[in-house]
Design an enzyme around this catalytic site. Structure first.
Site, short mmCIF file in Angstrom:
data_model
loop_
_atom_site.label_atom_id
_atom_site.label_comp_id
_atom_site.label_asym_id
_atom_site.label_seq_id
_atom_site.Cartn_x
_atom_site.Cartn_y
_atom_site.Cartn_z
N LYS A 94 -64.72 48.15 -24.20
CA LYS A 94 -63.37 48.38 -23.69
C LYS A 94 -62.47 48.07 -24.91
CE LYS A 94 -60.10 45.91 -21.48
NZ LYS A 94 -58.90 46.70 -21.94
N GLU B 100 -63.35 35.12 -30.18
CA GLU B 100 -62.40 35.07 -31.16
C GLU B 100 -60.93 35.05 -30.47
OE1 GLU B 100 -62.42 33.78 -34.10
OE2 GLU B 100 -64.23 34.61 -34.15
N CYS C 237 -54.33 37.34 -35.48
CA CYS C 237 -54.64 36.00 -35.02
C CYS C 237 -54.82 34.93 -36.16
CB CYS C 237 -55.71 35.83 -34.04
SG CYS C 237 -57.17 36.67 -34.98
N GLU D 220 -48.96 29.45 -30.17
CA GLU D 220 -49.23 30.96 -30.86
C GLU D 220 -47.92 31.72 -30.39
OE1 GLU D 220 -52.62 33.53 -29.91
OE2 GLU D 220 -52.68 34.04 -32.20
C1 UN1 Z 1 -57.26 39.43 -41.04
O1 UN1 Z 1 -56.50 38.57 -40.98
O2 UN1 Z 1 -57.41 40.48 -41.85
O3 UN1 Z 1 -57.43 39.70 -34.41
C2 UN1 Z 1 -58.17 39.94 -39.73
C3 UN1 Z 1 -57.23 39.13 -35.40
C4 UN1 Z 1 -58.42 38.82 -36.28
C5 UN1 Z 1 -58.61 39.45 -37.42
C6 UN1 Z 1 -57.65 39.14 -38.32
N1 UN1 Z 1 -59.44 38.61 -35.37
O4 UN1 Z 1 -56.13 38.91 -36.03
#
Ligand code: UN1
Length: 478
Positions: free
Chosen positions: A174, A249, A283, A378
């Protein structure tokens, strides 16, 4: 007026679904960038049934042949890069340079995992039992679910899908509702590369309906998710209740420690690239900076200079160096975070708590207290909070005092500081004199504390561990 792109589900090898939902271009809210279907629980059920039916034959296909399909999909995406990148900009907003880089990363991911078609998948041991050989091999989980975010709308789908597929799993994914077209391009490339029907399925729609139906289905043996901490922890409960594997993540509040022995210009470049690239919507973005007194003034001078150099605008315009914020909701969040900081006594050296459309200029906030929301929560926007610390030790302690632990950085010219920081910082990824965001595609990635499920890493060889389990076979020869 550009015609909207048409996103489709891929279910059982068929591209289908009516154009039910509009996604507007964040750079031109009057323009419909994508029309996509909005899936139902029944469509998820059909997709999972197709995956269950297709998976055994897929797992039996010779490994090099599976790899060849991923490599072919990489080739198809490479040929289509200009179109795929432009569609990505229209639905997500990042600049065409960032989008082209991201499509290149998805291609690299498919190449990396495609090449594992020629790699070893197990080991041989000498047994203590005479006349016996012990071998291990990795077996697929079966059918896996993937739930992916809008901020890397093709790279993250690719880096979850490719290790799942090369390991012999079938997939039901999804993608984020805001970015249905990039995932559709990935699905079409895999389909045209000859992936058997049902091995990769994409169902668009909401987390509440489609995501929930995937997570709750007992035929889904593992679920990999990238997104918010709140949603991730909810999914974890659902999956763990039936003892299914889960990889999360989630959020980050990535800090950089700038110490007196750093080069001020270099440190500002590292913080600006980590904080403002991708409009701060990663992130892994830098969002808090701890700075020691001796370099503070020079560093801030350079950082403000770099922050002022961004040209916000339509990502398709070659002159733009910062795309718009992805949505009204995200913008409200960014603005209220900055307003909250001002109310709490912070000062802005550059930027403001308002926007021009969805264009939000980079913010550098100073006089921030370590426990203020702008330093702890965040934001997911181009906002850097600067916190004064007396020395290296205090900076490291403050940086570690967070529920998050995804990426962390230090700017220093001292080997002692660099190696001590790498030893003691609580983060899954450590960057010395490099931006906290921006990852190599072939090395492990993941966080600690509330940033990740803290079990399985993504990317590189390590990624396949999540999608497989190890079988040990003892063979007696007589
Ligand atoms: C990056 O910094 O190159 O969603 C990738 C995100 C992370 C991936 C970052 N899972 O921002």
């Amino acid at each position: 007026m550009t015609t909207p792109a048409l996103a489709k589900h891929l279910i059982g090898g068929s591209l289908l679904g009516d154009p039910e939902k509009e996604r507007r271009n964040p750079a031109h809210p009057g323009e419909v960038a994508v029309l996509s279907p909005s899936g139902s629980a029944a469509e998820v059920d059909t997709a999972i049934s197709a995956a269950v039916a297709a998976q055994p034959a897929w797992a039996r296909m010779p490994l090099p042949a599976r790899g060849a399909i991923l490599l072919k999909a990489a080739e198809i995406l490479r040929e289509r890069t200009p179109q795929v990148a432009a569609d990505l900009v229209r639905e997500e907003g990042k600049t065409i340079a960032e989008a082209t880089g991201e499509v290149g990363r998805a291609i690299g991911v498919l190449q990396f995992f495609g090449s594992l078609g020629w790699a070893s998948t197990g080991s041989i041991f000498g047994s203590a039992i005479p006349g016996t050989t012990v071998t291990t091999r990795r077996e697929p989980i079966g059918v896996v679910g993937l739930i992916t975010p809008w901020n890397f709308p093709i790279a993250i789908p690719a880096w979850k899908t490719a290790p799942a597929l090369i390991s012999g799993n079938a997939v039901v994914m999804k993608p984020a509702e805001l970015t249905p077209m990039s995932a559709t391009h990935l699905a079409v490339a895999l389909h045209e590369a000859g992936l058997p029907d049902g091995v990769f399925n994409v169902v668009h729609g909401s987390g509440r309906i489609v995501g929930d139906a995937i997570a709750r289905d007992p035929r889904i043996g593992a679920l990999s998710f990238t997104g918010s901490t709140a949603v991730g922890l909810g999914l974890e409960k659902t999956l763990q209740a039936r003892r299914a594997r889960v990889q999360l993540e989630m959020g980050g509040k990535n800090g950089v420690l700038v110490v007196d022995d750093a080069d001020a210009r270099r440190a500002a470049q590292v913080v600006a690239a980590g904080g403002f690239s991708l409009t701060g919507q990663a992130c892994t973005a830098t969002s808090r900076v701890y700075v020691t007194p001796g370099i503070r003034e020079a560093f801030l001078h350079e950082l403000v200079d770099l922050a002022g150099g961004y040209a916000p605008g339509d990502g398709l315009d070659a002159a733009t160096t910062m795309g718009p914020v992805v949505s009204e909701d995200q913008l409200r969040n960014d603005v209220s975070a900055v307003q909250g900081a001002l109310d709490g006594g912070a000062r802005l050296l550059t930027g403001a708590a308002d926007a021009d459309g969805l264009n939000f200029a980079p913010v550098v906030a100073v006089d921030v207290d370590h426990s203020a929301p702008i330093a702890t929560d965040e934001i997911f926007g181009p906002v850097v909070a600067v916190i004064d610390v007396p020395d290296y030790e205090a900076g490291l302690a403050a940086l570690n005092d967070s529920p998050y632990g995804l990426t962390a950085g230090i700017c220093t010219t001292s080997l002692k500081h660099a190696s001590d920081f790498a030893d003691r910082v609580q983060a899954g990824v450590v960057k010395v004199n490099r931006p906290t965001s921006g990852l190599d595609l072939h090395v492990p990635f993941g966080g600690v504390k509330e940033s990740s499920s803290n079990t399985f890493r993504e990317q590189g060889h390590t990624a396949t561990q999540f999608y497989t389990w190890e079988k040990t076979t003892y063979t007696g020869v007589e």
